[in-house]
Design an enzyme around this catalytic site. Structure first.
Site, mmCIF file in Angstrom:
data_model
loop_
_atom_site.group_PDB
_atom_site.id
_atom_site.type_symbol
_atom_site.label_atom_id
_atom_site.label_comp_id
_atom_site.label_asym_id
_atom_site.label_seq_id
_atom_site.Cartn_x
_atom_site.Cartn_y
_atom_site.Cartn_z
ATOM 1 N N ALA A 138 -14.003 -24.105 4.301
ATOM 2 C CA ALA A 138 -14.231 -23.250 3.121
ATOM 3 C C ALA A 138 -15.601 -23.535 2.523
ATOM 4 C CB ALA A 138 -13.129 -23.472 2.084
ATOM 5 N N TYR B 128 -22.020 -20.326 -6.108
ATOM 6 C CA TYR B 128 -20.548 -20.400 -6.159
ATOM 7 C C TYR B 128 -19.960 -19.106 -6.737
ATOM 8 C CZ TYR B 128 -16.113 -22.929 -6.064
ATOM 9 O OH TYR B 128 -14.830 -23.333 -5.780
ATOM 10 N N SER C 295 -9.452 -30.254 6.486
ATOM 11 C CA SER C 295 -8.944 -29.643 5.252
ATOM 12 C C SER C 295 -8.483 -30.701 4.262
ATOM 13 C CB SER C 295 -7.740 -28.745 5.569
ATOM 14 O OG SER C 295 -8.131 -27.651 6.338
ATOM 15 N N ILE D 75 -17.049 -31.583 -0.594
ATOM 16 C CA ILE D 75 -16.506 -32.170 0.638
ATOM 17 C C ILE D 75 -16.785 -31.192 1.775
ATOM 18 C CG2 ILE D 75 -14.336 -32.780 1.820
ATOM 19 C CD1 ILE D 75 -13.272 -33.732 -0.866
ATOM 20 N N LYS E 31 -12.009 -19.972 -10.168
ATOM 21 C CA LYS E 31 -11.526 -21.331 -10.483
ATOM 22 C C LYS E 31 -11.290 -21.484 -11.981
ATOM 23 C CE LYS E 31 -11.515 -23.197 -6.317
ATOM 24 N NZ LYS E 31 -10.242 -23.290 -5.578
ATOM 25 N N GLN F 287 -2.355 -19.915 7.452
ATOM 26 C CA GLN F 287 -2.758 -18.533 7.179
ATOM 27 C C GLN F 287 -2.426 -17.536 8.278
ATOM 28 O OE1 GLN F 287 -6.883 -18.128 6.145
ATOM 29 N NE2 GLN F 287 -6.720 -15.953 5.708
ATOM 30 N N ASP G 248 0.622 -15.495 5.030
ATOM 31 C CA ASP G 248 -0.598 -14.961 4.416
ATOM 32 C C ASP G 248 -0.236 -14.590 2.987
ATOM 33 O OD1 ASP G 248 -2.678 -13.411 3.424
ATOM 34 O OD2 ASP G 248 -3.219 -12.676 5.421
HETATM 35 N N1 LIG Z 1 -14.522 -28.576 0.030
HETATM 36 C C1 LIG Z 1 -14.936 -28.702 -1.213
HETATM 37 O O1 LIG Z 1 -16.076 -29.136 -1.480
HETATM 38 C C2 LIG Z 1 -14.011 -28.344 -2.344
HETATM 39 C C3 LIG Z 1 -14.308 -28.834 -3.624
HETATM 40 C C4 LIG Z 1 -13.465 -28.506 -4.683
HETATM 41 C C5 LIG Z 1 -12.351 -27.705 -4.468
HETATM 42 N N2 LIG Z 1 -12.087 -27.248 -3.200
HETATM 43 C C6 LIG Z 1 -10.884 -26.414 -3.024
HETATM 44 O O2 LIG Z 1 -9.991 -27.072 -2.154
HETATM 45 C C7 LIG Z 1 -9.110 -26.101 -1.577
HETATM 46 C C8 LIG Z 1 -9.023 -26.326 -0.080
HETATM 47 O O3 LIG Z 1 -10.260 -26.016 0.543
HETATM 48 P P1 LIG Z 1 -10.907 -26.920 1.705
HETATM 49 O O4 LIG Z 1 -12.245 -27.324 1.207
HETATM 50 O O5 LIG Z 1 -9.938 -27.951 2.151
HETATM 51 O O6 LIG Z 1 -11.187 -25.846 2.851
HETATM 52 P P2 LIG Z 1 -10.248 -25.265 4.038
HETATM 53 O O7 LIG Z 1 -11.035 -24.159 4.628
HETATM 54 O O8 LIG Z 1 -9.840 -26.353 4.939
HETATM 55 O O9 LIG Z 1 -8.975 -24.723 3.250
HETATM 56 C C9 LIG Z 1 -8.909 -23.430 2.661
HETATM 57 C C10 LIG Z 1 -7.564 -22.868 3.039
HETATM 58 O O10 LIG Z 1 -7.313 -21.606 2.385
HETATM 59 C C11 LIG Z 1 -6.513 -20.874 3.296
HETATM 60 N N3 LIG Z 1 -6.461 -19.442 2.967
HETATM 61 C C12 LIG Z 1 -7.491 -18.599 2.690
HETATM 62 N N4 LIG Z 1 -7.025 -17.342 2.536
HETATM 63 C C13 LIG Z 1 -5.672 -17.388 2.699
HETATM 64 C C14 LIG Z 1 -4.628 -16.419 2.669
HETATM 65 N N5 LIG Z 1 -4.881 -15.131 2.471
HETATM 66 N N6 LIG Z 1 -3.346 -16.842 2.872
HETATM 67 C C15 LIG Z 1 -3.065 -18.141 3.106
HETATM 68 N N7 LIG Z 1 -4.021 -19.105 3.166
HETATM 69 C C16 LIG Z 1 -5.304 -18.728 2.963
HETATM 70 C C17 LIG Z 1 -7.208 -21.121 4.642
HETATM 71 O O11 LIG Z 1 -6.393 -20.780 5.730
HETATM 72 C C18 LIG Z 1 -7.452 -22.618 4.552
HETATM 73 O O12 LIG Z 1 -6.355 -23.327 5.057
HETATM 74 C C19 LIG Z 1 -9.669 -24.741 -1.983
HETATM 75 O O13 LIG Z 1 -8.962 -24.295 -3.137
HETATM 76 C C20 LIG Z 1 -11.096 -25.061 -2.368
HETATM 77 O O14 LIG Z 1 -11.659 -24.128 -3.253
HETATM 78 C C21 LIG Z 1 -12.891 -27.565 -2.143
#
Ligand SMILES: NC(=O)c1ccc[n+]([C@@H]2O[C@H](COP(=O)([O-])OP(=O)(O)OC[C@H]3O[C@@H](n4cnc5c(N)ncnc54)[C@H](O)[C@@H]3O)[C@@H](O)[C@H]2O)c1
Length: 276
Positions: A199, A159, A20, A195, A166, A41, A65
């Site tokens: 997610a 997306y 994450s 990355i 977003k 979560q 949550d």
């Molecule tokens: N991975 C990428 O390429 C990328 C790029 C740009 C932005 N992001 C953003 O970065 C952020 C983190 O995502 P990540 O890529 O680290 O993936 P990740 O899956 O590790 O993190 C997503 C998190 O959202 C939490 N979540 C979802 N629903 C929830 C709820 N109802 N209550 C509480 N928590 C909840 C999940 O438990 C998880 O910890 C997100 O906003 C994502 O959109 C990711």
């Protein structure tokens, strides 16, 4: 260990596992002396995240949550007690809401449920957390960050509703920055490049997106989570005290490209691990 964040107390939302983005940011902040509290979560996530939280000596981690207002209120009350009413930063790194199949295919087919859940989990959740922690952040030159993505401003295949969410998140960041500035609370967004995380794996064709980005970004590679963590550290520390309401790209420059007619580099550079 350096001491950029020494004496600062922070809340991190969104660690699901060791990949994450939130976890990489948390490790960086802990290395810089911050005291961290986490929410995660659900119970299922617990088995992956509890060892991580313990590994950096955190003494506060609770299930929260974000779609459950009572649970959120209760956990934030506990946090208030734990940190004795003081909070210096918040890392919001959560996204969700699209229903099955909505991160592939056409945006027009998004369901009412997928649309509203995406807005609640990925956008309104920032309001929720700030409403509950505002009194703790007030008057402390506090800093809040949330994660966006380039799909907010340009169409990125598959997306879909997350891009719309977003866009709303980025706008929300600006309104929150305007609301909270006079209380000494800054609110900024980061827009990381692609990355490989849990997610991201839910986005249709993510591997192709990842590959495409690395070929067309000016740096000819993707970014590392460590690079996102470094930029987060800057935005959460006093080094960025004059910046609020901004969206900072950490994407190897991908966002500035329009049409790229250069022959695709055959030998795409692999991300470099840079540690500061
Ligand atoms: N991975 C990428 O390429 C990328 C790029 C740009 C932005 N992001 C953003 O970065 C952020 C983190 O995502 P990540 O890529 O680290 O993936 P990740 O899956 O590790 O993190 C997503 C998190 O959202 C939490 N979540 C979802 N629903 C929830 C709820 N109802 N209550 C509480 N928590 C909840 C999940 O438990 C998880 O910890 C997100 O906003 C994502 O959109 C990711």
């Amino acid at each position: 260990m350096n001491e950029l964040m020494k004496g600062k107390k922070g809340l991190v939302l969104g660690v699901a596992n060791e990949n994450s983005i939130a976890w990489h940011i948390a490790k960086k902040l802990a290395d810089e002396g911050a005291e961290l509290a986490f929410t995660y979560q659900n119970e299922k996530t617990g088995k992956y995240v509890l060892p991580l939280f313990e590994s950096i000596g955190s003494r506060f981690y609770e299930i929260m949550d974000i779609t459950d207002p009572e649970n959120t209120k209760m956990v934030m009350k506990k946090l208030d007690k734990h940190f004795k009413g003081e909070l210096d930063f918040v890392v919001h790194s959560i996204a969700g809401g699209p229903q099955r199949g909505e991160l592939s295919g056409k945006y027009i087919d998004t369901s009412r449920e997928g649309f509203t859940q995406s807005m609640i989990i990925s956008v309104y959740s920032l309001n929720v957390v700030l409403k509950e922690t505002r009194h703790m952040l007030r008057g402390r030159n506090a800093s809040v960050i949330a994660m966006s993505y380039y799909g907010s401003e340009k169409v990125v295949t598959n997306y879909n509703v997350m891009g719309v969410a977003k866009a709303a998140l980025e706008s929300s960041i600006r309104y929150l920055a305007a609301d909270l500035g006079e209380e000494g609370i800054r609110v900024n967004g980061l827009s990381p490049g692609t990355i490989k995380t849990r997610a991201a794996s839910g986005i249709g064709g993510f591997d192709e997106l990842y590959d495409y980005t690395s070929k067309h970004a000016p740096l000819k590679r993707n970014v590392t989570t460590d690079e996102v963590a470094n930029a987060s550290l800057f935005l959460l520390s006093d080094l960025s005290s004059g910046i609020t309401g901004d969206i900072v790209y950490v994407d190897a420059g991908y966002n500035l490209m329009g049409i790229d007619l250069h022959k695709e580099a055959e030998d795409v550079r692999t991300p470099v691990e840079i540690s500061i």
